[in-house]
Design an enzyme around this catalytic site. Sequence first.
Site, PDB file in Angstrom:
ATOM      1  N   ARG A 101       0.904   3.940   6.820  1.00 40.59           N
ATOM      2  CA  ARG A 101       1.409   4.534   5.568  1.00 40.59           C
ATOM      3  C   ARG A 101       1.166   6.026   5.653  1.00 40.59           C
ATOM      4  O   ARG A 101       0.026   6.477   5.784  1.00 40.59           O
ATOM      5  CB  ARG A 101       0.697   3.946   4.351  1.00 40.59           C
ATOM      6  CG  ARG A 101       0.989   4.701   3.078  1.00 40.59           C
ATOM      7  CD  ARG A 101       0.528   4.005   1.826  1.00 40.59           C
ATOM      8  NE  ARG A 101       1.404   2.903   1.480  1.00 40.59           N
ATOM      9  CZ  ARG A 101       1.529   2.393   0.250  1.00 40.59           C
ATOM     10  NH1 ARG A 101       0.837   2.880  -0.746  1.00 40.59           N
ATOM     11  NH2 ARG A 101       2.339   1.378   0.021  1.00 40.59           N
ATOM     12  N   HIS A 128      10.439   2.342   2.227  1.00 45.88           N
ATOM     13  CA  HIS A 128       9.337   1.406   1.953  1.00 45.88           C
ATOM     14  C   HIS A 128       9.874  -0.002   2.249  1.00 45.88           C
ATOM     15  O   HIS A 128      10.092  -0.799   1.337  1.00 45.88           O
ATOM     16  CB  HIS A 128       8.881   1.549   0.499  1.00 45.88           C
ATOM     17  CG  HIS A 128       7.567   0.907   0.196  1.00 45.88           C
ATOM     18  ND1 HIS A 128       6.803   0.256   1.157  1.00 45.88           N
ATOM     19  CD2 HIS A 128       6.859   0.809  -0.961  1.00 45.88           C
ATOM     20  CE1 HIS A 128       5.704  -0.206   0.591  1.00 45.88           C
ATOM     21  NE2 HIS A 128       5.715   0.113  -0.680  1.00 45.88           N
ATOM     22  N   ARG A 287       4.560  -9.596  -1.657  1.00 48.81           N
ATOM     23  CA  ARG A 287       4.248  -8.671  -0.563  1.00 48.81           C
ATOM     24  C   ARG A 287       3.529  -9.438   0.549  1.00 48.81           C
ATOM     25  O   ARG A 287       3.794  -9.261   1.729  1.00 48.81           O
ATOM     26  CB  ARG A 287       3.363  -7.520  -1.065  1.00 48.81           C
ATOM     27  CG  ARG A 287       4.004  -6.607  -2.105  1.00 48.81           C
ATOM     28  CD  ARG A 287       5.167  -5.830  -1.522  1.00 48.81           C
ATOM     29  NE  ARG A 287       4.764  -5.085  -0.343  1.00 48.81           N
ATOM     30  CZ  ARG A 287       4.182  -3.871  -0.366  1.00 48.81           C
ATOM     31  NH1 ARG A 287       3.999  -3.256  -1.516  1.00 48.81           N
ATOM     32  NH2 ARG A 287       3.830  -3.259   0.758  1.00 48.81           N
TER      33      ARG A 287
HETATM   34  N1   CP Z   1       4.054  -1.132  -4.215  1.00 49.18           N
HETATM   35  C1   CP Z   1       3.115  -0.665  -3.370  1.00 49.18           C
HETATM   36  O1   CP Z   1       3.382  -0.360  -2.202  1.00 49.18           O
HETATM   37  O2   CP Z   1       1.884  -0.590  -3.921  1.00 49.18           O
HETATM   38  P1   CP Z   1       0.606   0.134  -3.285  1.00 49.18           P
HETATM   39  O3   CP Z   1       0.917   1.608  -3.274  1.00 49.18           O
HETATM   40  O4   CP Z   1      -0.523  -0.219  -4.205  1.00 49.18           O
HETATM   41  O5   CP Z   1       0.386  -0.373  -1.906  1.00 49.18           O
HETATM   42  N1  NVA Z   2       7.910   5.859  -4.600  1.00 49.59           N
HETATM   43  C1  NVA Z   2       6.523   5.496  -4.695  1.00 49.59           C
HETATM   44  C2  NVA Z   2       6.305   4.085  -4.264  1.00 49.59           C
HETATM   45  C3  NVA Z   2       4.902   3.584  -4.493  1.00 49.59           C
HETATM   46  C4  NVA Z   2       4.703   2.190  -4.003  1.00 49.59           C
HETATM   47  C5  NVA Z   2       5.697   6.438  -3.853  1.00 49.59           C
HETATM   48  O1  NVA Z   2       6.130   6.809  -2.750  1.00 49.59           O
HETATM   49  O2  NVA Z   2       4.611   6.838  -4.296  1.00 49.59           O
END
Ligand code: CP
Ligand code: NVA
Length: 301
Positions: A101, A128, A287
């Site tokens: 990430r 994502h 998820r």
């Molecule tokens: N939706 C999602 O990716 O959540 P987190 O940022 O908590 O991992």
């Molecule tokens: N668009 C958001 C998604 C979080 C899961 C971000 O990048 O922070």
Amino acid sequence: MKHLLSIESLSGDEIRTIIDDAVVLKRERGHHSSQPLDGQCWAMIFTKSSTRTRVSFEVGVRELGGSVMFLSANDIQLGRGEPIKDTARVMGRMLHGAIIRTYAQQDVEDFAEFSGIPTINALTDDEHPCQILADLLTIRERIGGWEGKRVAFFGDGACNMGRSWAWAAARLGFELVVAAPEGYQLDDEFVNSLPSDAKVTRTDKAEEAAEGSDVLYTDTWVSMGREDEQAQRRVALQPFQVNEKLMKMANEGAIVQHCLPAYREYEITEGLLESNAEAIFQQAENRLHAQKAVLANLVKR
Ligand code: CP
Ligand code: NVA
């Protein structure tokens, strides 16, 4: 499938296989017939915060027989400037897979190339993919699938979620409408990069998007890395809040989805979130199942 770097890089068939496998893995949780990650050690390298992604992958890797190592980018030399390609070449010699990430999509692509081990994009500024796979599983469970359905995305259409939704619509053939104001909409260059038959449209009128939709989808207005724009975003995106008024315009049986974390009274009202909590937290649970399907597909020989 060697990596999961984006929805863009998947075919429709690959997406459908992952969702089919996720359905089975969900049903068989706790009594899996095989442990495809047996003897493997995977790393999770995170530069941004996470609740769902971190927990679901840590649990998912273990449930498939593997072990997992969480590495905050700041705790490893990457945070002090060691290049991603060097980090990748070191880790590729010790680990069996990596879940990353971070900000730049190129970093995940470079890690995959230089490490040579299966690499999963756990969120970048561009995409994502893991979230979309869980969302598709939820849509199948809740409304029987995405074929012939209309998904409406409200808010920051240009963020990773808006872009990944556009690729999902392109790959699977369903209709996506993105409702966003100027400056927060999918740009022309991106839309022109989609296949010409993709049913992706844009509007600056939230009502127009809600009308006749089967899924009302939203995400935070302030993605990670955009915190200094919070005040201006809250003003610009206010007309795109997902609320009871928009819900009334959607198709009968429509569902509300939110990738979470949610900021109540900004991108979604407290009332609408709570009255749709079952579907939204089912989406969060998915998820785990969708990512286990990704992991199992990546180690398939
Ligand atoms: N939706 C999602 O990716 O959540 P987190 O940022 O908590 O991992
Ligand atoms: N668009 C958001 C998604 C979080 C899961 C971000 O990048 O922070």
